[in-house]
Design a protein around this motif. Structure first.
Motif, PDB file in Angstrom:
ATOM      1  N   PHE A 353       0.805  -1.228   0.000  1.00  0.00           N
ATOM      2  CA  PHE A 353       0.000   0.000   0.000  1.00  0.00           C
ATOM      3  C   PHE A 353       0.835   1.274   0.000  1.00  0.00           C
ATOM      4  O   PHE A 353       0.312   2.344  -0.349  1.00  0.00           O
ATOM      5  CB  PHE A 353      -1.020  -0.049   1.133  1.00  0.00           C
ATOM      6  N   GLU A 354       2.102   1.196   0.336  1.00  0.00           N
ATOM      7  CA  GLU A 354       2.964   2.359   0.103  1.00  0.00           C
ATOM      8  C   GLU A 354       3.097   2.609  -1.390  1.00  0.00           C
ATOM      9  O   GLU A 354       3.184   3.763  -1.836  1.00  0.00           O
ATOM     10  CB  GLU A 354       4.332   2.139   0.751  1.00  0.00           C
ATOM     11  N   GLY A 355       3.072   1.535  -2.183  1.00  0.00           N
ATOM     12  CA  GLY A 355       3.053   1.696  -3.630  1.00  0.00           C
ATOM     13  C   GLY A 355       1.759   2.324  -4.111  1.00  0.00           C
ATOM     14  O   GLY A 355       1.768   3.198  -4.992  1.00  0.00           O
ATOM     15  N   VAL A 356       0.645   1.901  -3.526  1.00  0.00           N
ATOM     16  CA  VAL A 356      -0.647   2.484  -3.894  1.00  0.00           C
ATOM     17  C   VAL A 356      -0.716   3.952  -3.507  1.00  0.00           C
ATOM     18  O   VAL A 356      -1.253   4.791  -4.241  1.00  0.00           O
ATOM     19  CB  VAL A 356      -1.789   1.698  -3.212  1.00  0.00           C
ATOM     20  N   GLN A 357      -0.159   4.273  -2.347  1.00  0.00           N
ATOM     21  CA  GLN A 357      -0.225   5.637  -1.816  1.00  0.00           C
ATOM     22  C   GLN A 357       0.392   6.658  -2.771  1.00  0.00           C
ATOM     23  O   GLN A 357      -0.022   7.818  -2.813  1.00  0.00           O
ATOM     24  CB  GLN A 357       0.473   5.685  -0.460  1.00  0.00           C
ATOM     25  N   LYS A 358       1.367   6.230  -3.561  1.00  0.00           N
ATOM     26  CA  LYS A 358       2.002   7.132  -4.526  1.00  0.00           C
ATOM     27  C   LYS A 358       1.032   7.553  -5.626  1.00  0.00           C
ATOM     28  O   LYS A 358       1.145   8.642  -6.185  1.00  0.00           O
ATOM     29  CB  LYS A 358       3.222   6.450  -5.147  1.00  0.00           C
ATOM     30  N   ASP A 359       0.062   6.681  -5.923  1.00  0.00           N
ATOM     31  CA  ASP A 359      -0.903   6.949  -6.987  1.00  0.00           C
ATOM     32  C   ASP A 359      -2.247   7.443  -6.463  1.00  0.00           C
ATOM     33  O   ASP A 359      -3.041   8.004  -7.215  1.00  0.00           O
ATOM     34  CB  ASP A 359      -1.148   5.669  -7.803  1.00  0.00           C
ATOM     35  N   VAL A 360      -2.508   7.197  -5.179  1.00  0.00           N
ATOM     36  CA  VAL A 360      -3.818   7.497  -4.601  1.00  0.00           C
ATOM     37  C   VAL A 360      -3.631   8.415  -3.397  1.00  0.00           C
ATOM     38  O   VAL A 360      -3.427   7.950  -2.268  1.00  0.00           O
ATOM     39  CB  VAL A 360      -4.542   6.194  -4.180  1.00  0.00           C
ATOM     40  N   PRO A 361      -3.673   9.727  -3.603  1.00  0.00           N
ATOM     41  CA  PRO A 361      -3.467  10.650  -2.476  1.00  0.00           C
ATOM     42  C   PRO A 361      -4.539  10.545  -1.406  1.00  0.00           C
ATOM     43  O   PRO A 361      -4.345  11.027  -0.285  1.00  0.00           O
ATOM     44  CB  PRO A 361      -3.468  12.019  -3.149  1.00  0.00           C
ATOM     45  N   ALA A 362      -5.654   9.901  -1.702  1.00  0.00           N
ATOM     46  CA  ALA A 362      -6.705   9.720  -0.699  1.00  0.00           C
ATOM     47  C   ALA A 362      -6.309   8.704   0.357  1.00  0.00           C
ATOM     48  O   ALA A 362      -6.918   8.662   1.429  1.00  0.00           O
ATOM     49  CB  ALA A 362      -8.005   9.273  -1.370  1.00  0.00           C
ATOM     50  N   LEU A 363      -5.298   7.885   0.068  1.00  0.00           N
ATOM     51  CA  LEU A 363      -4.844   6.909   1.053  1.00  0.00           C
ATOM     52  C   LEU A 363      -3.958   7.656   2.046  1.00  0.00           C
ATOM     53  O   LEU A 363      -2.762   7.817   1.844  1.00  0.00           O
ATOM     54  CB  LEU A 363      -4.075   5.768   0.372  1.00  0.00           C
ATOM     55  N   GLY A 364      -4.573   8.107   3.116  1.00  0.00           N
ATOM     56  CA  GLY A 364      -3.899   9.009   4.038  1.00  0.00           C
ATOM     57  C   GLY A 364      -2.946   8.343   5.000  1.00  0.00           C
ATOM     58  O   GLY A 364      -1.929   8.918   5.380  1.00  0.00           O
ATOM     59  N   ASP A 365      -3.262   7.103   5.428  1.00  0.00           N
ATOM     60  CA  ASP A 365      -2.437   6.488   6.466  1.00  0.00           C
ATOM     61  C   ASP A 365      -2.425   4.978   6.299  1.00  0.00           C
ATOM     62  O   ASP A 365      -3.443   4.364   5.947  1.00  0.00           O
ATOM     63  CB  ASP A 365      -2.981   6.848   7.854  1.00  0.00           C
ATOM     64  N   ILE A 366      -1.267   4.395   6.531  1.00  0.00           N
ATOM     65  CA  ILE A 366      -1.080   2.948   6.586  1.00  0.00           C
ATOM     66  C   ILE A 366      -0.532   2.672   7.975  1.00  0.00           C
ATOM     67  O   ILE A 366       0.540   3.154   8.331  1.00  0.00           O
ATOM     68  CB  ILE A 366      -0.082   2.459   5.524  1.00  0.00           C
ATOM     69  N   ARG A 367      -1.249   1.924   8.778  1.00  0.00           N
ATOM     70  CA  ARG A 367      -0.824   1.807  10.175  1.00  0.00           C
ATOM     71  C   ARG A 367      -1.222   0.453  10.761  1.00  0.00           C
ATOM     72  O   ARG A 367      -2.023  -0.283  10.182  1.00  0.00           O
ATOM     73  CB  ARG A 367      -1.430   2.926  11.013  1.00  0.00           C
ATOM     74  N   GLY A 368      -0.673   0.209  11.934  1.00  0.00           N
ATOM     75  CA  GLY A 368      -0.993  -0.996  12.672  1.00  0.00           C
ATOM     76  C   GLY A 368       0.261  -1.645  13.208  1.00  0.00           C
ATOM     77  O   GLY A 368       1.368  -1.104  13.101  1.00  0.00           O
ATOM     78  N   VAL A 369       0.064  -2.811  13.796  1.00  0.00           N
ATOM     79  CA  VAL A 369       1.171  -3.574  14.371  1.00  0.00           C
ATOM     80  C   VAL A 369       0.970  -5.037  13.999  1.00  0.00           C
ATOM     81  O   VAL A 369      -0.082  -5.619  14.286  1.00  0.00           O
ATOM     82  CB  VAL A 369       1.238  -3.448  15.899  1.00  0.00           C
ATOM     83  N   GLY A 370       1.957  -5.637  13.357  1.00  0.00           N
ATOM     84  CA  GLY A 370       1.893  -7.056  13.038  1.00  0.00           C
ATOM     85  C   GLY A 370       0.715  -7.388  12.153  1.00  0.00           C
ATOM     86  O   GLY A 370       0.497  -6.783  11.107  1.00  0.00           O
ATOM     87  N   GLY A 371      -0.067  -8.386  12.585  1.00  0.00           N
ATOM     88  CA  GLY A 371      -1.215  -8.835  11.808  1.00  0.00           C
ATOM     89  C   GLY A 371      -2.479  -8.063  12.101  1.00  0.00           C
ATOM     90  O   GLY A 371      -3.595  -8.578  11.899  1.00  0.00           O
ATOM     91  N   MET A 372      -2.334  -6.822  12.527  1.00  0.00           N
ATOM     92  CA  MET A 372      -3.469  -5.943  12.842  1.00  0.00           C
ATOM     93  C   MET A 372      -3.210  -4.617  12.141  1.00  0.00           C
ATOM     94  O   MET A 372      -2.582  -3.712  12.685  1.00  0.00           O
ATOM     95  CB  MET A 372      -3.576  -5.751  14.357  1.00  0.00           C
ATOM     96  N   MET A 373      -3.687  -4.517  10.887  1.00  0.00           N
ATOM     97  CA  MET A 373      -3.319  -3.400  10.025  1.00  0.00           C
ATOM     98  C   MET A 373      -4.559  -2.714   9.451  1.00  0.00           C
ATOM     99  O   MET A 373      -5.638  -3.303   9.375  1.00  0.00           O
ATOM    100  CB  MET A 373      -2.440  -3.892   8.874  1.00  0.00           C
ATOM    101  N   ALA A 374      -4.375  -1.452   9.034  1.00  0.00           N
ATOM    102  CA  ALA A 374      -5.472  -0.705   8.413  1.00  0.00           C
ATOM    103  C   ALA A 374      -4.912   0.333   7.459  1.00  0.00           C
ATOM    104  O   ALA A 374      -3.763   0.768   7.592  1.00  0.00           O
ATOM    105  CB  ALA A 374      -6.337  -0.026   9.477  1.00  0.00           C
ATOM    106  N   ILE A 375      -5.736   0.714   6.504  1.00  0.00           N
ATOM    107  CA  ILE A 375      -5.453   1.844   5.624  1.00  0.00           C
ATOM    108  C   ILE A 375      -6.626   2.814   5.728  1.00  0.00           C
ATOM    109  O   ILE A 375      -7.778   2.408   5.660  1.00  0.00           O
ATOM    110  CB  ILE A 375      -5.216   1.393   4.168  1.00  0.00           C
ATOM    111  N   GLU A 376      -6.321   4.084   5.937  1.00  0.00           N
ATOM    112  CA  GLU A 376      -7.366   5.100   6.147  1.00  0.00           C
ATOM    113  C   GLU A 376      -7.451   6.024   4.936  1.00  0.00           C
ATOM    114  O   GLU A 376      -6.419   6.446   4.392  1.00  0.00           O
ATOM    115  CB  GLU A 376      -7.091   5.922   7.402  1.00  0.00           C
ATOM    116  N   PHE A 377      -8.682   6.372   4.559  1.00  0.00           N
ATOM    117  CA  PHE A 377      -8.915   7.185   3.380  1.00  0.00           C
ATOM    118  C   PHE A 377      -9.551   8.530   3.746  1.00  0.00           C
ATOM    119  O   PHE A 377     -10.495   8.592   4.537  1.00  0.00           O
ATOM    120  CB  PHE A 377      -9.804   6.448   2.385  1.00  0.00           C
ATOM    121  N   VAL A 378      -9.019   9.586   3.145  1.00  0.00           N
ATOM    122  CA  VAL A 378      -9.538  10.939   3.339  1.00  0.00           C
ATOM    123  C   VAL A 378      -9.627  11.620   1.983  1.00  0.00           C
ATOM    124  O   VAL A 378      -8.934  11.248   1.028  1.00  0.00           O
ATOM    125  CB  VAL A 378      -8.623  11.764   4.273  1.00  0.00           C
ATOM    126  N   HIS A 379     -10.492  12.631   1.901  1.00  0.00           N
ATOM    127  CA  HIS A 379     -10.581  13.401   0.657  1.00  0.00           C
ATOM    128  C   HIS A 379      -9.250  14.117   0.431  1.00  0.00           C
ATOM    129  O   HIS A 379      -8.783  14.857   1.312  1.00  0.00           O
ATOM    130  CB  HIS A 379     -11.728  14.409   0.729  1.00  0.00           C
TER     131      HIS A 379
END
Length: 455
Positions: A353-379
């Motif tokens: 998703f760091e690769g996606v983030q370069k193309d999708v500025p709406a992907l505001g945050d990639i976060r979590g620890v281990g097998g507990m992860m999330a990606i957050e989207f903002v305008h």
């Protein structure tokens, strides 16, 4: 060969027929992430009633850290079912209960004597922890935090943060609950550095002892080391240390709610271990039973032993079948090699998703620890406001499912996609599933970014 095999469009005709039966006979209030009917499941794969095979990245909302139907768990449950299903721990003894307690006591953080009580689900564990803390301290006040999710009973709904989804028209709720701010490092207020914001958040704990509740009235602070439903938000170690310091100062019990973040999910048996902070009590459920209903409160023996005889108990809590599953599950979840899967999952999610983030500025945050992860989207044009974009997330969840991957939304604003895969998910299945979600994100962003922005 891809693991995803789609013989029909999703949902298939048999799933749709079963959905209709559900609609006719099951309350409409029961939520469902995707309209799929399961025939069987193994590992990270679900086989539906139409012959389709899909990849599960949510595992019953974090219930399946060891995957679907792990052979060790199935064997343990099958053997126990042939001996005794539920003689009742309130009537007689069965040793599997003590075996689970012994394992939890041994592996929970803290160099002190511990004891455990078992129950059925997460909310019941939280209720038990609160009752025990109140009994031990002789106080009533319970401090909880923004973004928290603690369950759906009356008490735990009151402790839960998200009103519209869980609490609307359900009150009145239990009294003596006090909600405080918790730092979300993705949403640092304008004009503050991250360090200033974190310090301000810690200072608010001291302020609350004057503004909201006196320390002498607090029975417990209850906090998730990583918010689950609140959006997979890791709580900074400095804030957890401050909670511990305040508890020690005022004589309150520190309760770590590890129902979603525990049982190996983050690469350690308990997520709070990453911070070095030692709570007094820990609530455990979800992956503890590998799919069987079981929960626990584990902690300081003097606190756990405080209530009078008969003050806590459960008809089905700690039944032999669930305990057999938990013993098998804990043997896996305390194996360093097995837990290493969490680190692999985190690095893969971040890379994809760091690769996606370069193309999708709406992907505001990639976060979590281990097998507990999330990606957050903002305008993307909302600037520092970071205006949530829940519509994009709901489309990503739905479209990912139609392509054979189960993910789920999360967050106070329902604008994050969460990943809770089995820790032993094969790397090729993980890559296959995440790449599909990544492609869906790109597509949905390209479509929805042409539409007018709505706050």
């Amino acid at each position: 060969m891809p693991s995803i095999q789609l013989k029909t469009a999703l949902p298939g005709p048999n799933s749709q027929a079963m959905q209709q039966r559900r609609k006719e006979h099951v309350t409409a209030a029961l939520g469902q992430t995707v309209p799929l009917s399961v025939q069987s499941a193994l590992g990270s794969l679900i086989h539906d009633v139409d012959g389709n095979t899909i990849i599960d990245l949510i595992g019953g909302i974090g219930v399946l850290a060891v995957g679907h139907n792990h052979p060790d768990v199935v064997r343990a449950v099958t053997e126990q079912a042939q001996q005794a299903i539920n003689p009742g721990m309130l009537v007689v003894n069965h040793d599997r209960y003590a075996q689970v307690a012994e394992l939890l006591n041994a592996h929970a953080p803290g160099d002190f004597k511990k004891k455990t009580i078992l129950a059925n689900g997460g909310a019941e564990a939280v209720e038990n922890a609160v009752k025990i803390a109140r009994y031990y301290t002789g106080r009533a006040g319970i401090v909880v935090f923004e973004g928290a999710y603690h369950g759906r009973t009356n008490l735990t709904m009151g402790m839960t943060s998200k009103y519209g989804l869980f609490k609307k028209n359900m009150g009145p709720f239990a009294p003596e609950l006090y909600r405080l701010h918790v730092p979300n490092m993705y949403r640092v207020p304008k004009g503050m550095t991250p360090e200033e914001y974190l310090q301000w958040s810690c200072d608010q704990l001291d302020f609350a002892l004057t503004a909201y509740i006196d320390g002498s009235a607090i029975a417990a602070f209850v906090i998730e080391p990583v918010l689950g439903e609140g959006g997979i938000v890791p709580i900074p170690a400095k804030f957890l240390e401050k909670v511990r310091e305040v508890c020690d100062r005022v004589g309150a019990v520190m309760i770590a709610d590890e129902i979603q973040s525990g049982s190996g999910r983050t690469g350690k048996l308990f997520a709070i271990e990453h911070s070095g902070v030692v709570p007094d009590l820990i609530t455990v459920a979800k992956s503890l039973g590998a799919g069987m209903p079981i929960s626990a409160v584990v902690g300081r023996a003097e606190i756990m032993d405080a209530p009078h005889l008969g003050a806590v108990g459960s008809t089905y809590g700690g039944g032999p079948l669930a305990c057999a599953a938990a013993v098998a599950s804990l043997k896996l979840l305390t194996d360093p090699e097995f837990l290493a899967g969490a680190t692999r999952i985190e690095s893969t999610v971040r890379r994809v998703f760091e690769g996606v983030q370069k193309d999708v500025p709406a992907l505001g945050d990639i976060r979590g620890v281990g097998g507990m992860m999330a990606i957050e989207f903002v305008h993307p044009d909302s600037g520092d406001a970071k205006t949530p974009w829940p519509e994009l997330v709901m489309e990503v969840v739905g479209r990912s499912f139609r392509r054979g991957v189960i993910v789920m939304r999360a967050g106070l604003f329902t604008n994050a996609v969460r990943f809770l895969p089995a820790l032993n998910i094969p790397q090729d299945q993980l890559e296959e599933a995440l790449n599909i979600v990544a492609q869906v994100v790109r597509e949905v962003y390209a479509e929805q970014s042409r539409q007018p922005v709505t706050a």
